[in-house]
Design a protein around this motif. Structure first.
Motif, PDB file in Angstrom:
ATOM      1  N   LYS A  44      87.265  49.482 107.265  1.00 52.88           N
ATOM      2  CA  LYS A  44      86.914  49.931 108.273  1.00 52.88           C
ATOM      3  C   LYS A  44      86.473  48.747 109.359  1.00 52.88           C
ATOM      4  N   ARG A  45      85.993  47.658 109.002  1.00 49.18           N
ATOM      5  CA  ARG A  45      85.824  46.375 109.253  1.00 49.18           C
ATOM      6  C   ARG A  45      86.974  46.188 110.274  1.00 49.18           C
TER       7      ARG A  45
ATOM      8  N   GLU B 250      93.934  58.553 111.634  1.00 48.45           N
ATOM      9  CA  GLU B 250      92.667  58.539 111.152  1.00 48.45           C
ATOM     10  C   GLU B 250      92.062  56.881 109.886  1.00 48.45           C
ATOM     11  N   THR B 251      93.275  56.613 109.506  1.00 51.83           N
ATOM     12  CA  THR B 251      93.388  55.573 108.083  1.00 51.83           C
ATOM     13  C   THR B 251      94.070  54.256 108.001  1.00 51.83           C
TER      14      THR B 251
ATOM     15  N   ARG C 117      89.148  47.818 111.662  1.00 52.74           N
ATOM     16  CA  ARG C 117      89.392  49.205 112.297  1.00 52.74           C
ATOM     17  C   ARG C 117      88.366  49.252 114.059  1.00 52.74           C
ATOM     18  N   GLU C 118      87.527  48.409 113.372  1.00 53.77           N
ATOM     19  CA  GLU C 118      86.675  47.706 114.794  1.00 53.77           C
ATOM     20  C   GLU C 118      87.175  47.036 115.503  1.00 53.77           C
TER      21      GLU C 118
ATOM     22  N   LEU D 212      86.792  56.374 102.452  1.00 53.62           N
ATOM     23  CA  LEU D 212      87.768  56.203 103.823  1.00 53.62           C
ATOM     24  C   LEU D 212      87.172  57.473 105.055  1.00 53.62           C
TER      25      LEU D 212
ATOM     26  N   PRO E 211      87.913  50.110 100.745  1.00 55.66           N
ATOM     27  CA  PRO E 211      87.457  51.062 101.912  1.00 55.66           C
ATOM     28  C   PRO E 211      86.339  50.146 103.713  1.00 55.66           C
ATOM     29  N   ALA E 212      85.561  49.678 102.957  1.00 59.91           N
ATOM     30  CA  ALA E 212      85.397  48.688 103.836  1.00 59.91           C
ATOM     31  C   ALA E 212      85.600  47.513 104.340  1.00 59.91           C
TER      32      ALA E 212
END
Length: 263
Positions: A230-231, A52-53, A233-234, A263, A226-227
């Motif tokens: 996340k981006r 997940e990370t 991963r998208e 995260l 972390p942001a």
């Protein structure tokens, strides 16, 4: 010469010297025993795809552009802390002259109880280095498109697979993308220009759609919040190779743990 050309030129001399002092036949019996026993190291690709990370925490004491980052860091301490802090996989620099790394750092990590997949991070240009990597006990090796002709890269990947090692193919620009058809286990986009060492994380966003669908995509370098993860991963990335972000801190393992918690 740019920095990459300097590194590769030195690497050729380094390999020739090492092969004279430590011939392949000296550690081949141990490698053969590993092969006979089967691959006991976990798949780095699968670990990243399942995570997940997807943080690939790097043990990196030095760089050509910044000098010493964490000179007194101990491999067995930091890598064990990375594992406890939530890393999905590890990357360990083994280049000595430019990055202050050693093969022994991988062995020290394994001796300290690290069971995560480990990437052998070096500038691989010769088959001998793949045998070195296997002997150390890694799961995967880095192949850098900028260092190799396409055929040379294909040949080294073939041997890596014969040695039960996965490959992370690193690409940076348009020229490198023809290497993607070699179908490595993991497709890496380096945000750092290896000639100038200038870093721009937008490189990963620019090339995300150029990579094949459904493959394991890895964004390398320049990630520090972390942001951004996340981006990334998208847009399809599942691995995030991070070194200086953690290694510049007094306690890299604690820095990683805080990052994964966010995260």
């Amino acid at each position: 010469m740019d920095i990459l050309e300097q590194i590769v030129a030195y690497k050729r001399q380094e390999i020739d010297e090492r092969m004279r002092y430590v011939p392949l036949q000296q550690f081949m019996p141990a490698i053969q025993q590993m092969m006979d026993e089967g691959n006991t190291n976990p798949s780095m690709r699968q670990s990243l795809m399942d995570s997940e990370t997807g943080i690939i925490a790097e043990f990196k004491r030095k760089s050509p552009s910044k000098g010493w980052i964490h000179q007194d860091a101990k491999a067995e301490v930091v890598t064990a802390a990375y594992q406890e802090g939530g890393a999905t996989a590890l990357s360990i620099l083994t280049d000595t002259n430019f990055f202050g790394g050693y093969d022994e750092y991988i062995q020290q990590a394994r001796a300290a109880g690290v069971t995560l997949p480990i990437l052998y991070k070096n500038f691989i240009i010769d088959e001998y280095q793949l045998f070195q990597a296997k002997y150390c006990g890694v799961s995967a090796v880095l192949l850098i498109a900028a260092c190799l002709s396409k055929q040379r890269c294909a040949d080294l990947q073939h041997l890596a697979h014969q040695l039960q090692l996965e490959t992370l193919l690193e690409m940076h620009n348009e020229r490198d993308f023809e290497y993607a058809e070699l179908e490595p286990d993991m497709y890496g986009i380096n945000n750092r220009n290896l000639g100038s060492f200038v870093t721009d994380v937008n490189n990963s966003f620019r090339f995300a759609e150029r990579l094949p669908k459904g493959v394991c995509k890895v964004s390398e370098s320049g990630i520090n919040n972390p942001a951004t993860v996340k981006r990334l991963r998208e847009v399809g990335y599942r691995g995030f190779l991070m070194g200086e972000c953690f290694m510049k801190e007094k306690d890299p393992g604690a820095a990683l743990k805080l990052f994964t918690q966010k995260l």
